[in-house]
Design an enzyme around this catalytic site. Structure first.
Site, PDB file in Angstrom:
ATOM      1  CG  ASP A 213      -0.065  -0.080   2.530  1.00  0.00           C
ATOM      2  OD1 ASP A 213       0.349   0.986   3.031  1.00  0.00           O
ATOM      3  OD2 ASP A 213       0.181  -1.193   3.024  1.00  0.00           O
ATOM      4  CG  ASP A 215       1.414   4.933   5.800  1.00  0.00           C
ATOM      5  OD1 ASP A 215       0.804   4.054   6.437  1.00  0.00           O
ATOM      6  OD2 ASP A 215       1.987   5.881   6.356  1.00  0.00           O
TER       7      ASP A 215
END
Length: 288
Positions: A213, A215
């Protein structure tokens, strides 16, 4: 020295089906029980020991992982080197979900983890250890993993440092932006203290991180458990293939000099009282 590889990982990497002649080993250490049973077997004829960091049911949060017991158990089973995998968030646009990163350093933002075996408790190694933390990862082993990723055609980044947060929550946007301003590449909950503990044991250690991802620093792209697990499920085979290839290559190398140097570094970093001999630090094979 016969090479034996310790593998620390999550989903998929503890699957005994990747091992020949797999058997489960229950262990107790001076630091308590490891996260789960250890699974011993072979990959391509190379002896290996697998352990799931969070337990095979993933029911141990990052702070509560018994890192010391996990590492100590691997030492007691005579592993020569340790390779580990972690999931992480990216703090750089070019480091996209699905990419692999081979960090060369860490920035510790945890505050609840014991990071040494030398804690003064009864039955634990005696003395105080002042061990250099740089480099965290064994460079020879790190480069071997990088070479395997290159051979497999994976998109990877061969350096960068990760900020290790306590968890289990993800970062706030303010935190994420601060970490990004430090020029950090990754944010993770499990980069500390495994590599540091391996250094205390004199065991070469290297890590590969799987980016899941961005974040929450990136507008419109905030990390969620659902998105992390989706990316992990789509890409976990990369770490599995990487490690299976790496184990065979590790088994072709004589690590004696590397291990001897790592143990000497650890031994020389210990301060003990004048009446305590260095061999008394070793319940078993500590500095052997």
């Amino acid at each position: 020295m016969k090479t034996k590889v310790g593998i620390i990982g999550g989903s998929g990497l503890e699957d005994p089906q990747i091992l020949e002649n797999a058997r489960q080993i229950e262990m107790e250490t001076p630091f308590g029980k490891p996260s789960d049973v250890l699974i011993e077997g072979e990959i391509g004829g190379v002896p290996c020991v697998l352990i799931s960091r969070h337990g095979r049911n993933h029911d141990i949060m990052p702070t509560n992982v018994n890192y010391r017991a996990n590492l100590w158990a691997l030492m007691e089973l005579n592993v020569t080197v340790i390779i580990a995998s972690t999931a992480c968030g990216s703090l750089k646009e070019e480091v996209a979900p699905g990419h692999l990163v081979f960090p060369n350093s860490i920035f510790d933002r945890t505050h609840r983890r014991i990071q040494t075996f030398f804690d003064g408790e009864e039955g634990h190694p005696k003395g105080v250890i002042h061990l250099p933390s740089d480099p965290v990862y064994d460079e020879k082993l790190r480069q071997l993993l990088i070479g395997c990723a290159r051979d497999l055609g994976y998109t990877y980044h061969d350096r960068g440092f990760g900020v290790c947060i306590e968890g289990p929550r993800y970062s706030t946007k303010a935190e994420s932006l601060v970490f990004k301003s430090w020029d950090a590449t990754l944010v993770s909950m499990t980069l500390v203290p495994e590599g540091l503990l391996a250094k205390e044991l004199g065991i070469p250690y290297a890590n590969v991180t799987l980016v899941t991802d961005y974040d929450c620093w990136k507008d419109g792209d905030h990390v969620t458990m659902e998105s992390v697990m989706e990316t992990f499920a789509e890409n976990s085979h990369k770490a599995l293939a990487l490690f299976m290839r790496a184990v065979v290559q590790i088994g072709e190398i004589d690590w004696s000099d590397q291990v001897r140097a790592a143990k000497k570094l650890a031994r020389d970093a210990v301060m003990v009282g004048k009446d305590v001999k260095i061999e008394h630090l070793d319940p078993g094979k500590y500095f052997s």
